[in-house]
Motif scaffolding. Structure first.
Motif, PDB file in Angstrom:
ATOM      1  N   PHE A  44     -12.036   8.160   1.094  1.00  0.00           N
ATOM      2  CA  PHE A  44     -11.982   6.902   0.230  1.00  0.00           C
ATOM      3  C   PHE A  44     -10.330   6.600   0.190  1.00  0.00           C
ATOM      4  O   PHE A  44      -9.752   5.396   0.342  1.00  0.00           O
ATOM      5  N   LEU A  45      -9.537   7.544  -0.188  1.00  0.00           N
ATOM      6  CA  LEU A  45      -8.378   7.369  -0.586  1.00  0.00           C
ATOM      7  C   LEU A  45      -7.496   7.004   0.561  1.00  0.00           C
ATOM      8  O   LEU A  45      -6.443   6.355   0.767  1.00  0.00           O
ATOM      9  N   MET A  46      -7.834   7.727   1.843  1.00  0.00           N
ATOM     10  CA  MET A  46      -7.239   7.442   3.220  1.00  0.00           C
ATOM     11  C   MET A  46      -7.372   5.878   3.424  1.00  0.00           C
ATOM     12  O   MET A  46      -6.454   4.974   3.870  1.00  0.00           O
ATOM     13  N   ILE A  47      -8.819   5.500   3.209  1.00  0.00           N
ATOM     14  CA  ILE A  47      -8.991   3.857   3.842  1.00  0.00           C
ATOM     15  C   ILE A  47      -8.346   2.994   2.773  1.00  0.00           C
ATOM     16  O   ILE A  47      -7.602   2.048   3.133  1.00  0.00           O
ATOM     17  N   TYR A  48      -8.217   3.296   1.368  1.00  0.00           N
ATOM     18  CA  TYR A  48      -7.732   2.553   0.516  1.00  0.00           C
ATOM     19  C   TYR A  48      -6.086   2.480   0.468  1.00  0.00           C
ATOM     20  O   TYR A  48      -5.799   1.460   0.315  1.00  0.00           O
ATOM     21  N   SER A  49      -5.521   3.585   0.853  1.00  0.00           N
ATOM     22  CA  SER A  49      -4.303   3.703   0.690  1.00  0.00           C
ATOM     23  C   SER A  49      -3.450   2.614   1.833  1.00  0.00           C
ATOM     24  O   SER A  49      -2.248   2.181   2.109  1.00  0.00           O
ATOM     25  N   GLY A  50      -4.270   2.854   3.109  1.00  0.00           N
ATOM     26  CA  GLY A  50      -4.100   1.953   4.156  1.00  0.00           C
ATOM     27  C   GLY A  50      -4.323   0.277   3.764  1.00  0.00           C
ATOM     28  O   GLY A  50      -3.514  -0.580   4.633  1.00  0.00           O
ATOM     29  N   LYS A  51      -5.020   0.029   2.838  1.00  0.00           N
ATOM     30  CA  LYS A  51      -5.523  -1.324   2.623  1.00  0.00           C
ATOM     31  C   LYS A  51      -4.605  -1.946   1.635  1.00  0.00           C
ATOM     32  O   LYS A  51      -4.459  -3.282   1.844  1.00  0.00           O
ATOM     33  N   ARG A  52      -4.195  -1.162   0.695  1.00  0.00           N
ATOM     34  CA  ARG A  52      -3.830  -1.588  -0.538  1.00  0.00           C
ATOM     35  C   ARG A  52      -2.188  -2.363  -0.415  1.00  0.00           C
ATOM     36  O   ARG A  52      -1.588  -1.735   0.656  1.00  0.00           O
ATOM     37  N   LYS A  53      -1.690  -3.168  -1.124  1.00  0.00           N
ATOM     38  CA  LYS A  53      -0.440  -3.985  -0.918  1.00  0.00           C
ATOM     39  C   LYS A  53       0.284  -3.329  -2.215  1.00  0.00           C
ATOM     40  O   LYS A  53      -0.277  -3.543  -3.251  1.00  0.00           O
ATOM     41  N   LYS A  54       1.559  -3.120  -2.019  1.00  0.00           N
ATOM     42  CA  LYS A  54       2.615  -3.028  -2.998  1.00  0.00           C
ATOM     43  C   LYS A  54       2.913  -4.088  -3.568  1.00  0.00           C
ATOM     44  O   LYS A  54       3.019  -5.223  -2.894  1.00  0.00           O
ATOM     45  N   PRO A  55       3.186  -4.397  -5.006  1.00  0.00           N
ATOM     46  CA  PRO A  55       3.613  -5.689  -5.700  1.00  0.00           C
ATOM     47  C   PRO A  55       4.932  -5.920  -4.902  1.00  0.00           C
ATOM     48  O   PRO A  55       5.278  -6.945  -4.862  1.00  0.00           O
ATOM     49  N   GLY A  56       5.706  -4.980  -4.731  1.00  0.00           N
ATOM     50  CA  GLY A  56       7.224  -5.274  -4.084  1.00  0.00           C
ATOM     51  C   GLY A  56       7.027  -6.159  -2.824  1.00  0.00           C
ATOM     52  O   GLY A  56       7.694  -6.885  -2.428  1.00  0.00           O
ATOM     53  N   GLU A  57       5.817  -5.859  -1.967  1.00  0.00           N
ATOM     54  CA  GLU A  57       5.845  -6.566  -0.709  1.00  0.00           C
ATOM     55  C   GLU A  57       5.065  -8.031  -1.148  1.00  0.00           C
ATOM     56  O   GLU A  57       5.606  -8.933  -0.486  1.00  0.00           O
ATOM     57  N   ILE A  58       4.252  -7.994  -1.966  1.00  0.00           N
ATOM     58  CA  ILE A  58       3.776  -9.473  -2.321  1.00  0.00           C
ATOM     59  C   ILE A  58       5.277 -10.274  -2.743  1.00  0.00           C
ATOM     60  O   ILE A  58       5.285 -11.350  -2.668  1.00  0.00           O
ATOM     61  N   LEU A  59       5.987  -9.732  -3.607  1.00  0.00           N
ATOM     62  CA  LEU A  59       7.359 -10.332  -4.104  1.00  0.00           C
ATOM     63  C   LEU A  59       8.213 -10.800  -2.957  1.00  0.00           C
ATOM     64  O   LEU A  59       8.806 -11.961  -2.951  1.00  0.00           O
ATOM     65  N   LEU A  60       8.297  -9.844  -2.114  1.00  0.00           N
ATOM     66  CA  LEU A  60       9.191 -10.205  -0.864  1.00  0.00           C
ATOM     67  C   LEU A  60       8.734 -11.485   0.012  1.00  0.00           C
ATOM     68  O   LEU A  60       9.275 -12.345   0.150  1.00  0.00           O
ATOM     69  N   LEU A  61       7.419 -11.177   0.083  1.00  0.00           N
ATOM     70  CA  LEU A  61       6.543 -12.363   1.130  1.00  0.00           C
ATOM     71  C   LEU A  61       6.549 -13.560   0.278  1.00  0.00           C
ATOM     72  O   LEU A  61       6.925 -14.798   0.652  1.00  0.00           O
TER      73      LEU A  61
END
Length: 116
Positions: free
Chosen positions: A35-52
């Motif tokens: 679960f943690l491997m799958i989830y860590s690959g899918k999640r987005k960091k708030p900093g990435e969203i801010l940059l975009l």
């Protein structure tokens, strides 16, 4: 083991941490790791969203909405210049909320992939 892995996830929001602990409480150790491997690959960091989102002021508005799977809003932002930049400004302020909502959705999807 779970707490050390949670600490390694950057910018983990409290809602995410609570959701992960709740979802993984009934999992076996191998399911937790998967679960943690799958989830860590899918999640987005708030900093990435801010940059975009900030790229919407300079390049193309709405990229952040496409990245989090909100294609309709992304197209709307694209054709209206981020709703005349007002929507882009709002997204800059709410970037953590956008990332958290996306991450919670991905968390539940990842748990279904593991078999819960």
């Amino acid at each position: 083991m779970m707490d050390t892995y949670l600490m390694s996830l950057p910018d983990l929001q409290p809602e995410e941490a609570a959701g992960i602990k709740d979802l993984t409480s009934k999992m076996s150790e191998s399911q937790k790791n998967q679960f943690l491997m799958i989830y860590s690959g899918k999640r987005k960091k708030p900093g990435e969203i801010l940059l975009l989102t900030c790229l919407g002021f300079v390049v193309v508005a709405g990229i952040q909405r496409f990245v989090v799977g909100q294609v309709g809003m992304g197209i709307l932002y694209l054709f209206t210049g981020g709703l005349c930049l007002i929507g882009t400004i709002i997204d800059v302020v709410n970037h953590k909320k956008i990332a958290t909502e996306y991450n919670l959705q991905q968390m539940y999807e990842s748990s279904r992939m593991v078999g819960l």
